[in-house]
Design a protein around this motif. Sequence first.
Motif, mmCIF file in Angstrom:
data_model
loop_
_atom_site.group_PDB
_atom_site.id
_atom_site.type_symbol
_atom_site.label_atom_id
_atom_site.label_comp_id
_atom_site.label_asym_id
_atom_site.label_seq_id
_atom_site.Cartn_x
_atom_site.Cartn_y
_atom_site.Cartn_z
ATOM 1 N N ALA A 1 0.837 -1.185 0.000
ATOM 2 C CA ALA A 1 0.000 0.000 0.000
ATOM 3 C C ALA A 1 0.881 1.248 0.000
ATOM 4 N N GLU A 2 0.388 2.283 -0.621
ATOM 5 C CA GLU A 2 1.108 3.550 -0.634
ATOM 6 C C GLU A 2 1.121 4.126 0.782
ATOM 7 N N VAL A 3 2.221 4.747 1.153
ATOM 8 C CA VAL A 3 2.348 5.316 2.492
ATOM 9 C C VAL A 3 1.210 6.301 2.746
ATOM 10 N N GLY A 4 0.531 6.115 3.875
ATOM 11 C CA GLY A 4 -0.559 7.004 4.268
ATOM 12 C C GLY A 4 -1.927 6.601 3.766
ATOM 13 N N THR A 5 -2.022 5.602 2.888
ATOM 14 C CA THR A 5 -3.314 5.132 2.409
ATOM 15 C C THR A 5 -4.078 4.502 3.561
ATOM 16 N N ILE A 6 -5.351 4.832 3.705
ATOM 17 C CA ILE A 6 -6.163 4.222 4.757
ATOM 18 C C ILE A 6 -6.491 2.798 4.341
ATOM 19 N N LEU A 7 -6.029 1.838 5.151
ATOM 20 C CA LEU A 7 -6.274 0.433 4.869
ATOM 21 C C LEU A 7 -7.515 -0.087 5.571
ATOM 22 N N THR A 14 -7.602 3.849 13.087
ATOM 23 C CA THR A 14 -7.365 3.677 11.661
ATOM 24 C C THR A 14 -6.011 3.022 11.440
ATOM 25 N N ASN A 15 -5.923 2.156 10.435
ATOM 26 C CA ASN A 15 -4.650 1.595 10.008
ATOM 27 C C ASN A 15 -4.227 2.290 8.724
ATOM 28 N N LEU A 16 -3.023 2.877 8.729
ATOM 29 C CA LEU A 16 -2.482 3.566 7.562
ATOM 30 C C LEU A 16 -1.426 2.696 6.898
ATOM 31 N N GLY A 17 -1.380 2.695 5.572
ATOM 32 C CA GLY A 17 -0.402 1.913 4.833
ATOM 33 C C GLY A 17 1.011 2.422 5.033
ATOM 34 N N GLY A 24 -1.001 1.422 12.918
ATOM 35 C CA GLY A 24 -2.315 1.538 13.537
ATOM 36 C C GLY A 24 -2.340 2.694 14.518
ATOM 37 N N LEU A 25 -3.295 3.599 14.361
ATOM 38 C CA LEU A 25 -3.464 4.747 15.250
ATOM 39 C C LEU A 25 -4.829 4.627 15.902
ATOM 40 N N TYR A 26 -4.857 4.499 17.236
ATOM 41 C CA TYR A 26 -6.106 4.235 17.942
ATOM 42 C C TYR A 26 -6.288 5.168 19.118
ATOM 43 N N PRO A 82 1.059 -12.850 11.364
ATOM 44 C CA PRO A 82 1.508 -13.120 9.999
ATOM 45 C C PRO A 82 1.847 -11.816 9.284
ATOM 46 N N SER A 83 2.768 -11.884 8.325
ATOM 47 C CA SER A 83 3.222 -10.667 7.640
ATOM 48 C C SER A 83 2.097 -9.990 6.856
ATOM 49 N N ASP A 84 1.006 -10.713 6.535
ATOM 50 C CA ASP A 84 -0.101 -10.099 5.806
ATOM 51 C C ASP A 84 -1.211 -9.615 6.735
ATOM 52 N N TYR A 85 -0.968 -9.607 8.036
ATOM 53 C CA TYR A 85 -1.950 -9.157 9.026
ATOM 54 C C TYR A 85 -2.305 -7.690 8.779
ATOM 55 N N GLN A 86 -3.603 -7.380 8.831
ATOM 56 C CA GLN A 86 -4.053 -5.999 8.582
ATOM 57 C C GLN A 86 -4.858 -5.429 9.740
#
Length: 87
Positions: A1-7, A14-17, A24-26, A82-86
């Motif tokens: 994901a591009e840096v700063g993209t909301i995932l 929110t989780n940012l790319g 993750g910012l909570y 896992p490395s693909d954890y979102q």
Amino acid sequence: AEVGTILLRQQNGTNLGLGSSFLGLYDIPGPPRLHHFCIGVEGFELDAIAERLRENALEPSFNRGVEVYFRDPDDILVQLSPSDYQG
């Protein structure tokens, strides 16, 4: 994901790319502090990681069967996923 993209948006954050990862910012009640950090692990195997932690005198705990937590020597909570954890 591009840096700063909301995932992912959740009720309290929110989780940012960050390239192939995320930040993750909570909103967590209480004074500002570091609650925990997460490290994505290639080839993540829950049982093998838990055993490795125990071998190193670290006590693992589990969440949803896909995440392992432990406290580091400074008592900071560490999450391994896992490395693909979102989140």
